[in-house]
Design a protein around this motif. Sequence first.
Motif, PDB file in Angstrom:
ATOM      1  N   PHE A 286     -13.903   5.401   7.563  1.00  0.00           N
ATOM      2  CA  PHE A 286     -13.435   4.368   6.457  1.00  0.00           C
ATOM      3  C   PHE A 286     -11.936   4.606   6.423  1.00  0.00           C
TER       4      PHE A 286
ATOM      5  N   ARG B 297     -10.010   2.754   8.975  1.00  0.00           N
ATOM      6  CA  ARG B 297     -10.045   1.438   8.874  1.00  0.00           C
ATOM      7  C   ARG B 297      -9.476   0.741   7.883  1.00  0.00           C
ATOM      8  N   VAL B 298      -9.252   1.204   6.534  1.00  0.00           N
ATOM      9  CA  VAL B 298      -8.629   0.547   5.493  1.00  0.00           C
ATOM     10  C   VAL B 298      -7.276   1.405   5.194  1.00  0.00           C
ATOM     11  N   GLY B 299      -6.947   2.324   5.547  1.00  0.00           N
ATOM     12  CA  GLY B 299      -5.786   3.096   5.487  1.00  0.00           C
ATOM     13  C   GLY B 299      -6.197   4.409   4.478  1.00  0.00           C
ATOM     14  N   TYR B 300      -5.028   5.004   4.149  1.00  0.00           N
ATOM     15  CA  TYR B 300      -5.039   6.174   3.379  1.00  0.00           C
ATOM     16  C   TYR B 300      -5.062   6.283   1.715  1.00  0.00           C
TER      17      TYR B 300
ATOM     18  N   ILE C  66      -6.273   3.797  -0.504  1.00  0.00           N
ATOM     19  CA  ILE C  66      -7.488   3.467  -1.210  1.00  0.00           C
ATOM     20  C   ILE C  66      -8.479   4.607  -1.291  1.00  0.00           C
TER      21      ILE C  66
ATOM     22  N   SER D 258      -7.863  11.887   3.163  1.00  0.00           N
ATOM     23  CA  SER D 258      -7.052  10.937   2.916  1.00  0.00           C
ATOM     24  C   SER D 258      -5.564  11.234   2.924  1.00  0.00           C
TER      25      SER D 258
ATOM     26  N   PHE E  55      -3.349  -1.706  -3.943  1.00  0.00           N
ATOM     27  CA  PHE E  55      -4.017  -2.978  -3.874  1.00  0.00           C
ATOM     28  C   PHE E  55      -2.919  -4.098  -3.708  1.00  0.00           C
TER      29      PHE E  55
ATOM     30  N   ARG F  95      -1.224  -5.976   0.768  1.00  0.00           N
ATOM     31  CA  ARG F  95      -1.665  -5.112   1.880  1.00  0.00           C
ATOM     32  C   ARG F  95      -1.924  -6.209   3.197  1.00  0.00           C
TER      33      ARG F  95
ATOM     34  N   ARG G 219      -2.956  -5.707   6.875  1.00  0.00           N
ATOM     35  CA  ARG G 219      -3.814  -4.710   7.615  1.00  0.00           C
ATOM     36  C   ARG G 219      -4.062  -5.341   9.073  1.00  0.00           C
ATOM     37  N   GLU G 220      -3.581  -6.501   9.285  1.00  0.00           N
ATOM     38  CA  GLU G 220      -3.866  -7.263  10.558  1.00  0.00           C
ATOM     39  C   GLU G 220      -3.308  -6.293  11.876  1.00  0.00           C
TER      40      GLU G 220
END
Length: 557
Positions: free
Chosen positions: A162, A165-168, A170, A212, A283, A286, A288-289
């Motif tokens: 996870f 995928r979403v970064g550190y 969140i 994270s 939030f 962001r 993330r592409e």
Amino acid sequence: MTRGDAPKTKGEKSEETDIGTPLGLCPQRVCYFRWKEKLMRVTTVMESDGSAGLAKSAALKLSEMGERTKQLGSAMQDPNRQRRLILVIVCVALLLDNMLYMVIVPIIPDYLADLESEQAARTHANSSLARANRGDLDIQIGVLFASKAILQLMVNPISGTFIDRVGYDIPLLIGLLVMFVSTCIFAFAENYGTLFVARSLQGLGSAFADTSGIAMIADKYTEEAERSRALGIALAFISFGSLVAPPFGGILYEFAGKRVPFIVLASVCLADGILVLTVIKPFSNRTRENMPVGTPIYRLMIDPYIAVVAGALTVCNIPLAFLEPTIANWMENTMNATKWEMGLIWLPAFFPHVLGVYVTVRLAAKYPDLQWFYGALGMVIIGASSCTVPACKTFGQLMFPLCGICFGIALVDTALLPTLAFLVDVRHVSVYGSVYAIADISYSVAYAMGPVVAGQVVHNLGFVQLNLGMGLVNVLYAPALLLLRYVCQLKPSRSERNVLLEEGPTGLYDTIRMEERKLKRKGLCTTTTNACPVDENGFFERSKSYSEEESSGPEFT
């Protein structure tokens, strides 16, 4: 009007009417009322001037606060200051997690014993049933202590993926929120089931916050010396939280009750979460592409070098995890230790742990190719110290081998945690969530077995055999770190990042930017979308070093 008064003409105004007083007052009274009227007028003018002055000063203060806020915002945009703030936030999160892990040590056994005695008094249980309940209580306490590490062990593979995928940021916020909820449940729990739920939730929060946080440090500090220093600071906070939590919890529990230590920790956890929202802003904006695709955790697990490091992290923490639940009873039986001696036996070990972190960071800065040697030396020190624990007869003697164990653990952790990030940099994609999930799994294996296995080993074999076995395992595992001596010589390949990037390295996006720069130099990359070559499995291909590329010629025709 009296007889002696002279009549007044129509145009002549009465002095008394000017000040609103009845006729016939004496001159002194007339002067008094006139003075009072003037004083009221002056006071009214001063009040109006004062309110205007207060408004003006308030406006000036607001403008000053606005300027300071702008300065603070611009300072937070500075990469170096932002990295330091992130390091502080992560260190506080790690401190909280380890304090929550250890703060229950002096609280929960006594609290559960009180609940058990109250239940026995209500049911009028006999002595044999009370002894049986006491045995069940010991098992319950061991399961409660281990539940955090067990759930953390199960969740870490998911949390690592996870995070990739979403970064550190969140996942760090999610972990802090879960830890806050679990701490509040601890504060108000009144039965074993609720305490078990709270302890398990803490493991869930730790799987996100710890992994994270460490991965964020590795991502922000890309230079090996800076990364070792930052991770060393984080390890010092981990050690401080683990060692200071038992006396902190015991003192507050004794004088203020069960709820107070958990409420204090919950407040600090909430404040740290607010810092994450205000400083890191997970939030906002962001994009993330262009985030590189991290290597799957199962592929990292089968990497032989990462497996060696993970095994070393597990083995070196086994003595600490196994001694924490067993050494108090051994001290009471062998040296008639008092309550305060059993509670403070680990506190002196904090100082050699910090010393070990400092020594390893300094040595790694001067001799970076010997990280494997520092880890192997630490494991030998841990093994020798573990073997000498049963020979101690007094509280003062026991402090020395425990300090040796913590010193050795500091050497191993400080040397090998940055090595994990380096292995990902040179052998995989520079995304660190999964690799530090593996490190967290290594710790969780040791601390999940400790409360459950250590008691059984002591009961069946003895405390002496337990320590000799742990020491022997550490000494025998140390030569396995020789496999890392050639990996550490790959450090010159880091110059590839410095050559391909004109700007300073940014960690998470290094991989994709390196590939973009290589293709731009060949005239094959004009956009940032889908610029990097991808293999058949969907992962970014490893790039050659700059020297290899120049010598081998163009790769594309």
